[in-house]
Scaffold this active site. Structure first.
Site, PDB file in Angstrom:
ATOM      1  N   TYR A  32      43.903  31.462  39.420  1.00  0.00           N
ATOM      2  CA  TYR A  32      44.354  32.063  40.675  1.00  0.00           C
ATOM      3  C   TYR A  32      43.247  32.868  41.328  1.00  0.00           C
ATOM      4  O   TYR A  32      42.202  33.115  40.736  1.00  0.00           O
ATOM      5  CB  TYR A  32      45.603  32.933  40.441  1.00  0.00           C
ATOM      6  CG  TYR A  32      45.347  34.289  39.811  1.00  0.00           C
ATOM      7  CD1 TYR A  32      44.969  34.406  38.468  1.00  0.00           C
ATOM      8  CD2 TYR A  32      45.470  35.464  40.562  1.00  0.00           C
ATOM      9  CE1 TYR A  32      44.744  35.657  37.903  1.00  0.00           C
ATOM     10  CE2 TYR A  32      45.244  36.709  39.989  1.00  0.00           C
ATOM     11  CZ  TYR A  32      44.883  36.801  38.661  1.00  0.00           C
ATOM     12  OH  TYR A  32      44.653  38.044  38.100  1.00  0.00           O
ATOM     13  N   ARG A  51      34.213  31.513  43.034  1.00  0.00           N
ATOM     14  CA  ARG A  51      34.752  31.813  41.690  1.00  0.00           C
ATOM     15  C   ARG A  51      35.894  30.862  41.331  1.00  0.00           C
ATOM     16  O   ARG A  51      36.022  30.432  40.182  1.00  0.00           O
ATOM     17  CB  ARG A  51      35.224  33.264  41.607  1.00  0.00           C
ATOM     18  CG  ARG A  51      35.686  33.624  40.187  1.00  0.00           C
ATOM     19  CD  ARG A  51      36.006  35.093  40.038  1.00  0.00           C
ATOM     20  NE  ARG A  51      37.107  35.483  40.900  1.00  0.00           N
ATOM     21  CZ  ARG A  51      37.454  36.742  41.136  1.00  0.00           C
ATOM     22  NH1 ARG A  51      36.769  37.732  40.585  1.00  0.00           N
ATOM     23  NH2 ARG A  51      38.458  37.026  41.929  1.00  0.00           N
ATOM     24  N   ARG A 100      56.716  18.181  28.430  1.00  0.00           N
ATOM     25  CA  ARG A 100      55.906  19.238  27.814  1.00  0.00           C
ATOM     26  C   ARG A 100      55.060  18.634  26.707  1.00  0.00           C
ATOM     27  O   ARG A 100      55.587  17.958  25.829  1.00  0.00           O
ATOM     28  CB  ARG A 100      56.801  20.329  27.232  1.00  0.00           C
ATOM     29  CG  ARG A 100      56.029  21.454  26.537  1.00  0.00           C
ATOM     30  CD  ARG A 100      56.964  22.570  26.074  1.00  0.00           C
ATOM     31  NE  ARG A 100      56.228  23.672  25.464  1.00  0.00           N
ATOM     32  CZ  ARG A 100      55.940  23.766  24.165  1.00  0.00           C
ATOM     33  NH1 ARG A 100      56.329  22.825  23.319  1.00  0.00           N
ATOM     34  NH2 ARG A 100      55.259  24.808  23.694  1.00  0.00           N
ATOM     35  N   LYS A 149      39.520  33.113  35.727  1.00  0.00           N
ATOM     36  CA  LYS A 149      40.653  33.859  36.297  1.00  0.00           C
ATOM     37  C   LYS A 149      41.958  33.089  36.095  1.00  0.00           C
ATOM     38  O   LYS A 149      42.491  32.482  37.016  1.00  0.00           O
ATOM     39  CB  LYS A 149      40.398  34.155  37.786  1.00  0.00           C
ATOM     40  CG  LYS A 149      41.274  35.293  38.330  1.00  0.00           C
ATOM     41  CD  LYS A 149      40.706  35.835  39.617  1.00  0.00           C
ATOM     42  CE  LYS A 149      41.630  36.811  40.315  1.00  0.00           C
ATOM     43  NZ  LYS A 149      41.917  38.029  39.559  1.00  0.00           N
ATOM     44  N   GLU A 181      37.463  46.349  30.906  1.00  0.00           N
ATOM     45  CA  GLU A 181      37.815  46.469  32.328  1.00  0.00           C
ATOM     46  C   GLU A 181      39.226  47.008  32.442  1.00  0.00           C
ATOM     47  O   GLU A 181      39.889  47.259  31.441  1.00  0.00           O
ATOM     48  CB  GLU A 181      37.688  45.108  33.027  1.00  0.00           C
ATOM     49  CG  GLU A 181      38.546  44.013  32.416  1.00  0.00           C
ATOM     50  CD  GLU A 181      38.262  42.625  32.972  1.00  0.00           C
ATOM     51  OE1 GLU A 181      37.834  42.504  34.130  1.00  0.00           O
ATOM     52  OE2 GLU A 181      38.510  41.651  32.234  1.00  0.00           O
ATOM     53  N   LEU A 205      36.181  39.782  33.879  1.00  0.00           N
ATOM     54  CA  LEU A 205      36.190  38.973  35.090  1.00  0.00           C
ATOM     55  C   LEU A 205      35.009  39.389  35.969  1.00  0.00           C
ATOM     56  O   LEU A 205      34.716  40.577  36.092  1.00  0.00           O
ATOM     57  CB  LEU A 205      37.497  39.182  35.865  1.00  0.00           C
ATOM     58  CG  LEU A 205      37.635  38.216  37.035  1.00  0.00           C
ATOM     59  CD1 LEU A 205      37.969  36.808  36.542  1.00  0.00           C
ATOM     60  CD2 LEU A 205      38.675  38.672  38.031  1.00  0.00           C
TER      61      LEU A 205
HETATM   62  N1  PDD Z   1      42.717  41.140  39.923  1.00  0.00           N
HETATM   63  N2  PDD Z   1      39.269  42.275  36.352  1.00  0.00           N
HETATM   64  C1  PDD Z   1      40.501  41.745  36.242  1.00  0.00           C
HETATM   65  C2  PDD Z   1      41.087  41.571  34.887  1.00  0.00           C
HETATM   66  C3  PDD Z   1      41.219  41.368  37.397  1.00  0.00           C
HETATM   67  O1  PDD Z   1      42.433  40.832  37.296  1.00  0.00           O
HETATM   68  C4  PDD Z   1      40.630  41.588  38.678  1.00  0.00           C
HETATM   69  C5  PDD Z   1      41.312  41.189  39.959  1.00  0.00           C
HETATM   70  C6  PDD Z   1      39.344  42.165  38.731  1.00  0.00           C
HETATM   71  C7  PDD Z   1      38.629  42.414  40.036  1.00  0.00           C
HETATM   72  O2  PDD Z   1      38.176  41.217  40.641  1.00  0.00           O
HETATM   73  P1  PDD Z   1      38.051  41.072  42.229  1.00  0.00           P
HETATM   74  O3  PDD Z   1      37.187  42.171  42.675  1.00  0.00           O
HETATM   75  O4  PDD Z   1      37.450  39.755  42.408  1.00  0.00           O
HETATM   76  O5  PDD Z   1      39.451  41.187  42.791  1.00  0.00           O
HETATM   77  C8  PDD Z   1      38.694  42.481  37.547  1.00  0.00           C
HETATM   78  C9  PDD Z   1      43.466  40.699  41.083  1.00  0.00           C
HETATM   79  C10 PDD Z   1      43.255  41.538  42.278  1.00  0.00           C
HETATM   80  C11 PDD Z   1      44.922  40.557  40.701  1.00  0.00           C
HETATM   81  O6  PDD Z   1      45.164  40.086  39.599  1.00  0.00           O
HETATM   82  O7  PDD Z   1      45.806  40.885  41.493  1.00  0.00           O
END
Ligand code: PDD
Length: 285
Positions: A32, A51, A100, A149, A181, A205
């Site tokens: 996503y 990405r 499945r 992601k 993170e 990420l």
């Molecule tokens: N999340 N680390 C993780 C685990 C994340 O899920 C996200 C983003 C980030 C930051 O990445 P970016 O700057 O590209 O948004 C770091 C999104 C916003 C979400 O899951 O809603």
């Protein structure tokens, strides 16, 4: 009612459907992106598209649309839903083979693509950013490819709930003593004028907001150090903050019940938030 996008069609949200056999649903076999919208325009679209392509490639998943189509669909959703400030969620899964099975379906199986908007008036001028976030630390028990992601968000979601139960806003995850993170954001501490954040690897990420913020920080002559830091170092830092597409730069004012500095958003985080919003708006598409 929202108009959403599913597999080539724009539909009212109540009419959009995905198979119960979809591998996103059964196996979390999907990736996503979340892209923010300010002033009706997309922030950092290019970064998110690049990405996304990488996530798909790492999982041997086919891209159902090319980058130009992706941009066109994002823009059409913004237009149809009249979004001035908000988010666009995009998910692509390996689709459905009508059953499945742990084995991937045949390569010609159509991926599923779903996109929808979230209207968030006041996203840029968020009162939460003026208050700053309180965070707790939790163990990082996620899988080893956090650079992809994927939609496996159960543990980050549980982390958010642990934070809420503890009266905090969010959680930072710790592995081998070092902060990886936040549940849905990248983590930073500030010592003097130096910004410290974990270097890129499979452990975190590769945040699109992170890339932009570090570039802008360097351009503003701030010192950036990409290295591991412990939660003890974080608790003793002058300030801390997180970055993400959904919250931009969010000051952190408390870690595990310990206030940072005077317990209000620090000047580096506040300045970076300002610069990021200003510069990314200029480049919005
Ligand atoms: N999340 N680390 C993780 C685990 C994340 O899920 C996200 C983003 C980030 C930051 O990445 P970016 O700057 O590209 O948004 C770091 C999104 C916003 C979400 O899951 O809603």
């Amino acid at each position: 009612m929202r108009t959403v996008y599913v597999n080539g069609n724009y539909l009212p949200e109540t009419e959009a459907t995905v198979s119960i056999f979809d591998r996103g649903f059964l196996m979390a076999d999907g990736v996503y992106e979340v892209t923010s919208v300010l002033g009706g325009k997309l922030i950092d679209f290019e970064g998110h598209a690049v990405r996304l392509a990488r996530s798909l490639k790492e999982l041997d998943m086919r891209a159902p649309v090319d980058k130009d189509d992706l941009l066109a669909i994002h823009r059409e959703l913004v237009r149809l839903n009249d979004i001035d400030e908000g988010l666009i969620y995009l998910q692509i899964t390996r689709g459905s083979d009508g059953d499945r099975d742990f084995v991937f379906p045949p390569e010609d199986t159509e991926p599923t693509i779903v996109m929808f908007t979230q209207n968030k008036p006041g996203l840029a001028d968020n009162p939460a950013a003026k208050k700053g976030a309180k965070i707790i630390s939790i163990e990082d028990i996620r899988w080893g490819r956090r650079d992809i992601k994927t939609v496996q968000l159960l543990y980050p979601s549980m982390g958010k709930m642990m934070a809420k139960k503890a009266g905090a806003d969010d959680a930072w995850m710790i592995e081998d003593g070092f902060v990886t993170e936040g549940t849905s954001n990248n983590a930073y501490i500030v010592k003097g004028n130096r910004i410290i954040t974990r270097a890129l690897s499979n452990d975190i990420l590769h945040g699109i907001t992170r890339a932009a913020v570090l570039r802008l920080a360097r351009e503003a002559q701030m010192e950036v150090e990409e290295r591991n830091f412990t939660i003890e170092e974080a608790r003793a830092a002058d300030e801390a903050f997180t970055t993400s597409a959904s919250a931009f730069v969010m000051p952190v004012v408390e870690i595990d019940g310990i206030a940072l500095g005077d317990g209000t958003p620090g000047h580096v985080a506040r300045r970076l938030r300002e610069i990021y919003l200003e510069e990314s708006l200029k480049k919005a598409v």
